[in-house]
Design a protein around this motif. Structure first.
Motif, PDB file in Angstrom:
ATOM      1  N   GLU A 297      -9.731  17.235 -12.644  1.00  0.00           N
ATOM      2  CA  GLU A 297     -10.065  17.944 -11.454  1.00  0.00           C
ATOM      3  C   GLU A 297      -8.970  17.132 -10.725  1.00  0.00           C
ATOM      4  OE1 GLU A 297     -12.748  20.718  -9.884  1.00  0.00           O
ATOM      5  OE2 GLU A 297     -12.436  21.822 -11.464  1.00  0.00           O
ATOM      6  N   LEU A 298      -8.383  17.696  -9.902  1.00  0.00           N
ATOM      7  CA  LEU A 298      -7.677  16.187  -9.480  1.00  0.00           C
ATOM      8  C   LEU A 298      -8.322  17.301  -7.340  1.00  0.00           C
ATOM      9  CD1 LEU A 298      -4.275  14.961 -10.072  1.00  0.00           C
ATOM     10  CD2 LEU A 298      -6.533  13.752  -9.505  1.00  0.00           C
ATOM     11  N   ALA A 299      -8.865  16.784  -6.862  1.00  0.00           N
ATOM     12  CA  ALA A 299      -8.928  17.607  -5.660  1.00  0.00           C
ATOM     13  C   ALA A 299      -8.487  17.316  -4.809  1.00  0.00           C
ATOM     14  CB  ALA A 299     -10.817  17.133  -4.745  1.00  0.00           C
ATOM     15  N   SER A 300      -7.228  15.621  -4.977  1.00  0.00           N
ATOM     16  CA  SER A 300      -6.151  15.412  -3.550  1.00  0.00           C
ATOM     17  C   SER A 300      -5.320  14.676  -3.766  1.00  0.00           C
ATOM     18  CB  SER A 300      -7.545  14.780  -2.341  1.00  0.00           C
ATOM     19  OG  SER A 300      -7.879  13.626  -3.200  1.00  0.00           O
ATOM     20  N   LEU A 301      -4.577  14.723  -3.491  1.00  0.00           N
ATOM     21  CA  LEU A 301      -3.023  14.054  -4.275  1.00  0.00           C
ATOM     22  C   LEU A 301      -2.807  12.932  -3.484  1.00  0.00           C
ATOM     23  CD1 LEU A 301      -1.220  17.335  -5.596  1.00  0.00           C
ATOM     24  CD2 LEU A 301      -2.755  15.946  -6.859  1.00  0.00           C
ATOM     25  N   LYS A 302      -2.770  11.706  -3.246  1.00  0.00           N
ATOM     26  CA  LYS A 302      -2.155  10.677  -3.142  1.00  0.00           C
ATOM     27  C   LYS A 302      -0.364  10.161  -2.726  1.00  0.00           C
ATOM     28  CE  LYS A 302      -6.791   8.757  -2.730  1.00  0.00           C
ATOM     29  NZ  LYS A 302      -6.509   9.646  -0.734  1.00  0.00           N
ATOM     30  N   ILE A 303       0.449  10.647  -2.070  1.00  0.00           N
ATOM     31  CA  ILE A 303       1.445  10.403  -2.069  1.00  0.00           C
ATOM     32  C   ILE A 303       2.225   8.759  -1.042  1.00  0.00           C
ATOM     33  CG2 ILE A 303       3.920  10.772  -2.318  1.00  0.00           C
ATOM     34  CD1 ILE A 303       2.926  12.985  -2.636  1.00  0.00           C
ATOM     35  N   ARG A 304       3.347   7.926  -1.625  1.00  0.00           N
ATOM     36  CA  ARG A 304       3.401   6.864  -1.057  1.00  0.00           C
ATOM     37  C   ARG A 304       4.880   6.921  -0.418  1.00  0.00           C
ATOM     38  NH1 ARG A 304      -0.159   0.954  -1.872  1.00  0.00           N
ATOM     39  NH2 ARG A 304      -2.594   2.620  -1.510  1.00  0.00           N
ATOM     40  N   PHE A 305       5.179   6.144   0.516  1.00  0.00           N
ATOM     41  CA  PHE A 305       6.482   6.518   1.024  1.00  0.00           C
ATOM     42  C   PHE A 305       7.025   5.048   1.635  1.00  0.00           C
ATOM     43  CE2 PHE A 305       4.861  11.135   0.735  1.00  0.00           C
ATOM     44  CZ  PHE A 305       6.290  11.608   0.200  1.00  0.00           C
ATOM     45  N   PRO A 306       8.069   4.899   1.938  1.00  0.00           N
ATOM     46  CA  PRO A 306       8.831   3.405   2.758  1.00  0.00           C
ATOM     47  C   PRO A 306       8.340   4.045   3.786  1.00  0.00           C
ATOM     48  CG  PRO A 306      10.216   4.238   1.043  1.00  0.00           C
ATOM     49  CD  PRO A 306       9.422   5.375   0.769  1.00  0.00           C
ATOM     50  N   LYS A 307       8.063   2.817   4.927  1.00  0.00           N
ATOM     51  CA  LYS A 307       7.243   2.507   5.891  1.00  0.00           C
ATOM     52  C   LYS A 307       7.995   3.862   7.110  1.00  0.00           C
ATOM     53  CE  LYS A 307       4.354   0.197   9.556  1.00  0.00           C
ATOM     54  NZ  LYS A 307       4.380  -1.348   9.421  1.00  0.00           N
ATOM     55  N   GLU A 308       9.720   3.093   7.349  1.00  0.00           N
ATOM     56  CA  GLU A 308      10.941   3.406   7.830  1.00  0.00           C
ATOM     57  C   GLU A 308      10.816   5.426   7.567  1.00  0.00           C
ATOM     58  OE1 GLU A 308      12.829   1.898   4.284  1.00  0.00           O
ATOM     59  OE2 GLU A 308      11.080   1.215   5.727  1.00  0.00           O
ATOM     60  N   CYS A 309      10.709   5.909   6.396  1.00  0.00           N
ATOM     61  CA  CYS A 309      10.903   6.976   6.300  1.00  0.00           C
ATOM     62  C   CYS A 309      10.089   8.327   7.101  1.00  0.00           C
ATOM     63  CB  CYS A 309      10.357   7.501   4.528  1.00  0.00           C
ATOM     64  SG  CYS A 309      10.897   8.603   4.108  1.00  0.00           S
ATOM     65  N   LEU A 310      10.693   9.273   7.423  1.00  0.00           N
ATOM     66  CA  LEU A 310      10.271  10.040   8.695  1.00  0.00           C
ATOM     67  C   LEU A 310       9.196  11.457   7.508  1.00  0.00           C
ATOM     68  CD1 LEU A 310       9.432  11.137  10.979  1.00  0.00           C
ATOM     69  CD2 LEU A 310      11.835  12.192  11.347  1.00  0.00           C
ATOM     70  N   VAL A 311       8.340  11.391   6.859  1.00  0.00           N
ATOM     71  CA  VAL A 311       7.999  12.959   6.162  1.00  0.00           C
ATOM     72  C   VAL A 311       7.852  13.798   7.336  1.00  0.00           C
ATOM     73  CG1 VAL A 311       5.956  13.885   4.891  1.00  0.00           C
ATOM     74  CG2 VAL A 311       6.748  11.074   4.467  1.00  0.00           C
ATOM     75  N   GLU A 312       8.488  14.870   7.054  1.00  0.00           N
ATOM     76  CA  GLU A 312       8.267  16.270   7.485  1.00  0.00           C
ATOM     77  C   GLU A 312       7.622  17.415   7.310  1.00  0.00           C
ATOM     78  OE1 GLU A 312      12.915  16.533   7.970  1.00  0.00           O
ATOM     79  OE2 GLU A 312      13.496  15.383   8.748  1.00  0.00           O
ATOM     80  N   GLY A 313       7.486  17.378   5.757  1.00  0.00           N
ATOM     81  CA  GLY A 313       7.051  18.272   5.772  1.00  0.00           C
ATOM     82  C   GLY A 313       6.181  18.202   4.773  1.00  0.00           C
TER      83      GLY A 313
END
Length: 555
Positions: A308-324
């Protein structure tokens, strides 16, 4: 006045006189005996006022005269209503009440016992479908005796019912079926009878095993059971550390009505005990490039096996603005900066329910658009996945033109290769990748609009002023515009600005206008929306004449 024709009985004397066919009384009888007089029925006409009609005829004791055929019809209808009506037959010949199934999960096969409560409602022979076509029946009994089974694309129970009262049947089936394997998971599916209440009790000797029953009308109750060794005739294995007890896992669930029931579990000896989950991701990224901002909508489809996977991890570039981060199974998400990679940011997604098979995430994020110097599109990297592949579709906004500066790790694809959900709008470029990271850089610059105007000016000379009406028909190409500027002749002031339709040219929608400049010689007109193609506007100006130039002064 109402006329009523009634049949009445005439007196004896009047009957003898009125009807000569009646013979006179015999003289042979004694003087003391009176001879019976035959009553004569004849019709009479009676006149009754309408206002007294109801009071005379509608009261107790009055008779009703009707034809004999109508009398017999009413009599027979009344007699049939008094007879007891027979009960209607049952709509079906039999029905299932409930089923209870006990399953023991083994390494290669599943042993089960199903008890069915059936009711025979009508007399005669019944062929009751049990389905269960994919199992091997070891034993079948009805009320303690041998059951008569027929197999024809499934098992059928043959029963003969002689009594008129319903008969309760208790059928017990003992069966076995092989197990299907899929990436460490074990599944077994049964074609079950159409039972409204279906209870399933599933157990295994391995502790800590999660067992799923599908479709389940109620969440399965999971517990760890400890049974005495030898209670079912099985001895504990040598060296068993349980000390004479067999510790296992079991669940009890009520399955929803349906054509089949599936049991899924992962043995700890072969599955997720101490092992990490295997995950792969299929991604579809939609990139929308605007003048100031590049916005990306990405859909990640996870495929999980082995654990099972209880959580997920995702990486973005530092200058990226994650909105949702969106999905019904997402409880919350947080942003952090990992210590091992200072140039990226990590999004930790917590889920309501652990992922066992599939999980979809929708991500929305953006980066600034750098005109002229090149815009590097952000690359999303899920953490802990074995394979990551997908598509990237790019679309330029209105008034922009661009070219691909770098596409390392990408293969250009045709838009028809995209999934159906991503082909709803035209794309400027479509790429496919089979691994990350990749690089995709765009050189973007605004497109300068080309504007031409066809102007018509009408000048009206009045006694005290000059009035000027200018109609401009704009032809706007390459890119849309939101405003235009107009030079004002010296001495004139603007009185009104409005859109005006000219022949086949529509009127432009004006938001506002203002006169600018130190000398108030520039008119700026702002449009309510982007204008592209042809549009027309009308400007009215006025200049008051000095006293010496007025036409109404005396000569």
């Amino acid at each position: 006045m109402a006329t009523v024709i009634a049949a009445v009985q005439a007196p004896a004397e009047e009957a003898r006189v009125a009807d000569p066919a009646v013979p006179p009384p015999s003289t042979a009888t004694s003087a003391g005996e009176s001879q019976p007089v035959e009553a004569v029925i004849r019709e009479q006409t009676i006149y009754v006022p309408y206002e007294k009609f109801r009071a005379i005829f509608e009261k107790e004791g009055r008779g009703v005269f009707l034809p004999y055929e109508k009398f017999r019809e009413l009599w027979q209808a009344a007699q049939s209503a008094l007879r007891p009506q027979p009960e209607p037959p049952p709509p079906v010949g039999y029905l299932f009440r409930a089923a209870s199934t006990e399953l023991d999960l083994g390494k290669e096969a599943v042993l089960g016992s199903m008890t069915l409560d059936v009711v025979a409602l009508t007399t005669g022979w019944h062929l009751i479908p049990l389905r269960m076509s994919d199992v091997a029946v070891r034993r079948a009994t009805v009320d303690g005796g041998a059951a008569d089974l027929i197999f024809e694309q499934g098992y059928f129970l043959l029963v003969h019912h002689e009594d008129s009262e319903p008969r309760d049947l208790h059928l017990t089936l003992e069966f076995a079926k092989g197990i299907s394997r899929d990436s460490g998971d074990r599944t077994v599916t049964f074609e079950t009878p159409a039972v409204p209440v279906s209870r399933w009790h599933v157990r295994t000797r391995e502790p800590g095993v999660r067992i799923e029953v599908t479709p389940a009308a109620t969440p399965p109750a999971t517990e760890t059971a400890a049974a005495d060794a030898g209670a079912d005739g099985t001895e504990a294995a040598p060296g068993d550390s349980t000390g004479g007890q067999i510790v296992g896992s079991e669940v009890t669930a009520y399955a929803a009505p349906g054509p089949s029931v599936m049991i899924r579990w992962t043995p700890t000896a072969e599955g997720a005990a101490g092992l990490e989950a295997l995950a792969s991701v299929q991604a579809q990224a939609e990139v929308f490039v605007d003048v100031t901002q590049t916005r990306v909508q990405t859909q990640l489809d996870y495929a999980v096996s082995r654990a099972e996977l209880a959580s997920l991890k995702i990486r973005f570039p530092k200058e990226c603005l994650v909105e949702g981060v969106f999905d019904p199974n997402v409880r919350r998400w947080t942003r952090s900066l990992p210590e091992d990679s200072p140039d990226v940011q990590q999004i930790d997604v917590e889920l309501f329910e652990p992922v066992r098979k599939t999980q979809r995430l929708s991500l929305i994020y953006s980066v600034p658009t750098r005109s002229g110097t090149g815009t590097m599109l952000p690359v999303v990297q899920p953490v802990g996945v074995g394979r990551h592949e997908g598509y990237v579709a790019v679309r330029l906004g209105e008034g922009l033109r661009g070219e691909i500066a770098d596409s390392r790790g990408l293969m250009q694809a045709d838009p028809s290769e995209l999934p159906a959900s991503n082909r709803r709008q035209p794309w400027d470029w479509v790429f496919r990748y089979i691994a990350v990271p990749y690089q995709l850089a765009l050189l973007v610059e605004p497109v300068s609009p080309r504007v031409t105007v066809d102007e018509t000016v009408e000048l009206e000379v009045a006694e005290r002023a000059l009035q000027l009406a200018a109609v401009g028909v704009f032809t706007i190409e390459r890119a849309g515009i939101f405003q235009v500027q107009w030079a004002i002749p010296p001495g004139f002031e603007v009185t009104r600005v409005q859109g005006r339709a000219v022949e086949n040219v529509p009127a432009v929608e004006i938001a506002d206008w203002r006169v600018e400049g130190d000398a108030k010689d520039r008119l700026t007109i702002s449009f309510r929306k982007r204008a592209l193609g042809q549009a027309a506007v009308e400007i009215l100006l006025r200049r008051d004449l000095p006293e010496a130039e007025r036409l109404d002064r005396p000569a």
